[in-house]
Design a protein around this motif. Sequence first.
Motif, PDB file in Angstrom:
ATOM      1  N   TYR A 123      -1.329  11.388  -5.936  1.00 16.43           N
ATOM      2  CA  TYR A 123      -0.777  11.715  -4.622  1.00 16.43           C
ATOM      3  C   TYR A 123       0.278  10.718  -4.209  1.00 16.43           C
ATOM      4  N   PRO A 124       1.254  11.162  -3.415  1.00 21.04           N
ATOM      5  CA  PRO A 124       2.179  10.197  -2.809  1.00 21.04           C
ATOM      6  C   PRO A 124       1.357   9.225  -1.953  1.00 21.04           C
ATOM      7  N   PHE A 125       1.674   7.935  -2.022  1.00 25.41           N
ATOM      8  CA  PHE A 125       0.860   6.920  -1.355  1.00 25.41           C
ATOM      9  C   PHE A 125       0.758   7.150   0.156  1.00 25.41           C
ATOM     10  N   GLY A 126       1.831   7.669   0.745  1.00 25.91           N
ATOM     11  CA  GLY A 126       1.826   7.941   2.179  1.00 25.91           C
ATOM     12  C   GLY A 126       0.767   8.953   2.606  1.00 25.91           C
ATOM     13  N   GLU A 127       0.324   9.785   1.653  1.00 24.90           N
ATOM     14  CA  GLU A 127      -0.677  10.821   1.974  1.00 24.90           C
ATOM     15  C   GLU A 127      -2.107  10.307   1.869  1.00 24.90           C
ATOM     16  N   LEU A 128      -2.258   9.029   1.492  1.00 29.17           N
ATOM     17  CA  LEU A 128      -3.610   8.509   1.239  1.00 29.17           C
ATOM     18  C   LEU A 128      -4.215   7.776   2.432  1.00 29.17           C
ATOM     19  N   LYS A 129      -3.640   7.969   3.614  1.00 26.15           N
ATOM     20  CA  LYS A 129      -4.170   7.272   4.790  1.00 26.15           C
ATOM     21  C   LYS A 129      -5.635   7.652   5.009  1.00 26.15           C
ATOM     22  N   ALA A 130      -6.448   6.627   5.334  1.00 26.08           N
ATOM     23  CA  ALA A 130      -7.895   6.782   5.576  1.00 26.08           C
ATOM     24  C   ALA A 130      -8.662   7.261   4.341  1.00 26.08           C
ATOM     25  N   LYS A 131      -8.045   7.122   3.143  1.00 21.04           N
ATOM     26  CA  LYS A 131      -8.699   7.588   1.912  1.00 21.04           C
ATOM     27  C   LYS A 131      -9.103   6.445   0.965  1.00 21.04           C
ATOM     28  N   LEU A 132      -8.507   5.271   1.122  1.00 13.62           N
ATOM     29  CA  LEU A 132      -8.743   4.209   0.138  1.00 13.62           C
ATOM     30  C   LEU A 132      -9.999   3.388   0.427  1.00 13.62           C
ATOM     31  N   GLU A 133     -10.645   2.963  -0.661  1.00 18.79           N
ATOM     32  CA  GLU A 133     -11.798   2.058  -0.552  1.00 18.79           C
ATOM     33  C   GLU A 133     -11.299   0.638  -0.763  1.00 18.79           C
ATOM     34  N   ALA A 160     -13.860 -12.165   2.977  1.00 17.21           N
ATOM     35  CA  ALA A 160     -14.798 -13.065   2.306  1.00 17.21           C
ATOM     36  C   ALA A 160     -15.749 -12.185   1.504  1.00 17.21           C
ATOM     37  N   THR A 161     -15.944 -12.528   0.224  1.00 19.23           N
ATOM     38  CA  THR A 161     -16.798 -11.710  -0.653  1.00 19.23           C
ATOM     39  C   THR A 161     -17.938 -12.559  -1.176  1.00 19.23           C
ATOM     40  N   ASN A 162     -18.821 -11.926  -1.911  1.00 19.55           N
ATOM     41  CA  ASN A 162     -19.868 -12.701  -2.579  1.00 19.55           C
ATOM     42  C   ASN A 162     -19.330 -13.245  -3.897  1.00 19.55           C
ATOM     43  N   PRO A 163     -19.928 -14.333  -4.390  1.00 21.05           N
ATOM     44  CA  PRO A 163     -19.495 -14.880  -5.675  1.00 21.05           C
ATOM     45  C   PRO A 163     -19.567 -13.837  -6.792  1.00 21.05           C
ATOM     46  N   GLU A 164     -18.631 -13.932  -7.723  1.00 27.86           N
ATOM     47  CA  GLU A 164     -18.593 -13.068  -8.924  1.00 27.86           C
ATOM     48  C   GLU A 164     -18.509 -11.572  -8.625  1.00 27.86           C
ATOM     49  N   THR A 165     -17.979 -11.219  -7.452  1.00 29.88           N
ATOM     50  CA  THR A 165     -17.789  -9.804  -7.115  1.00 29.88           C
ATOM     51  C   THR A 165     -16.646  -9.213  -7.944  1.00 29.88           C
ATOM     52  N   VAL A 166     -16.836  -7.971  -8.416  1.00 28.12           N
ATOM     53  CA  VAL A 166     -15.788  -7.282  -9.175  1.00 28.12           C
ATOM     54  C   VAL A 166     -14.750  -6.715  -8.202  1.00 28.12           C
ATOM     55  N   VAL A 167     -13.482  -6.910  -8.549  1.00 24.71           N
ATOM     56  CA  VAL A 167     -12.376  -6.414  -7.726  1.00 24.71           C
ATOM     57  C   VAL A 167     -11.826  -5.149  -8.378  1.00 24.71           C
ATOM     58  N   THR A 168     -11.796  -4.035  -7.629  1.00 23.60           N
ATOM     59  CA  THR A 168     -11.330  -2.772  -8.210  1.00 23.60           C
ATOM     60  C   THR A 168      -9.964  -2.382  -7.641  1.00 23.60           C
ATOM     61  N   ALA A 169      -9.270  -1.506  -8.353  1.00 17.94           N
ATOM     62  CA  ALA A 169      -7.960  -1.035  -7.889  1.00 17.94           C
ATOM     63  C   ALA A 169      -8.159  -0.164  -6.649  1.00 17.94           C
ATOM     64  N   PRO A 170      -7.483  -0.484  -5.540  1.00 17.08           N
ATOM     65  CA  PRO A 170      -7.649   0.324  -4.340  1.00 17.08           C
ATOM     66  C   PRO A 170      -7.006   1.709  -4.472  1.00 17.08           C
ATOM     67  N   ALA A 171      -6.031   1.828  -5.362  1.00 16.26           N
ATOM     68  CA  ALA A 171      -5.337   3.111  -5.544  1.00 16.26           C
ATOM     69  C   ALA A 171      -4.847   3.199  -6.978  1.00 16.26           C
ATOM     70  N   PRO A 258      -4.305   1.454   8.243  1.00 16.51           N
ATOM     71  CA  PRO A 258      -4.369   2.929   8.275  1.00 16.51           C
ATOM     72  C   PRO A 258      -4.850   3.554   6.966  1.00 16.51           C
ATOM     73  N   TRP A 259      -4.812   2.816   5.865  1.00 15.64           N
ATOM     74  CA  TRP A 259      -5.144   3.414   4.563  1.00 15.64           C
ATOM     75  C   TRP A 259      -6.627   3.382   4.215  1.00 15.64           C
ATOM     76  N   TRP A 260      -7.382   2.453   4.800  1.00 15.94           N
ATOM     77  CA  TRP A 260      -8.790   2.316   4.387  1.00 15.94           C
ATOM     78  C   TRP A 260      -9.649   3.402   5.010  1.00 15.94           C
ATOM     79  N   THR A 261     -10.717   3.768   4.299  1.00 17.63           N
ATOM     80  CA  THR A 261     -11.639   4.767   4.861  1.00 17.63           C
ATOM     81  C   THR A 261     -12.267   4.174   6.117  1.00 17.63           C
ATOM     82  N   ALA A 262     -12.727   5.059   7.006  1.00 11.75           N
ATOM     83  CA  ALA A 262     -13.246   4.618   8.305  1.00 11.75           C
ATOM     84  C   ALA A 262     -14.302   3.526   8.167  1.00 11.75           C
TER      85      ALA A 262
END
Length: 272
Positions: A123-133, A160-171, A258-262
């Motif tokens: 999807y075009p990135f502009g259409e992903l508002k309120a959809k990303l984790e 702030a995260t917990n130690p050794e947390t995995v970082v995933t691609a937001p999009a 605006p991009w993150w889920t509620a």
Amino acid sequence: GNLASLQAASAAEKAGLTTTMTNSLEEERRMDLLLAENEKLSRSNTAELNAERQRSEELAGKATSLESLVASMESEISSVRQATAAARQAEENRRLLTDEQRAQAKALADSGVPDKNRIAPAYPFGELKAKLELPVAGDILRQFGDADGTGHEAMGMTLATNPETVVTAPADGLIVYAGAFRSYGQMIILDAGDGYHLVLSGMETMNARQGKFVFAGEPLAVMGAKRVASATALALETNRPTLYIEFRKDGKPVDSRPWWTAKDTGKARNDS
């Protein structure tokens, strides 16, 4: 006649066996050649990757800003340049789809069946508002526009995260850069198409490869055990690992809220 037909059958069986053996030897030889070829390829690939990594580090050392870093990666690093060109072409092709084709592509992307051959975002990135984790589960310490502790406004959000947390691609996006950069520390820049770049920094170990297209939710890096000293984290009163996230549109930082889920846009928890 009986004996003759038995002998004929046995001769045929022998011939068949010989053929089978010859074939399997041929097959084995072909496999050996293929393996040798693959190894040669992966050796030269490794050499190329190492050369690219070195070149990237040199360019990152010279770059004075994120824009100039992105520009030099997209022009000087061949894997990134080729992947960027292919992604732009795929984006262009998407613009030329008929409404019906677009609806089909949307249904496919919505079905959650990942198209592993994709080289551009669904999807075009502009259409992903309120959809990303968010790339990590964590507490929001600082939002875009908050005072950053150095007399300036924050250009991104810090969690702030917990130690050794995995970082995933937001999009979905193309990895334009993965490595150390100035005061950011370890950093990943993702080209999400549509003129958007997503910047992640503060991780400890990375398993993201430049020039590679990644899907939303794909693991990119791992946080360390404690906070990594970086300009974006220095003024924070925490020793937990902190992930910094910056969204940029045409080279200018924009608020990512605006991009993150509620469920992910809870107010900054630095006032509790």
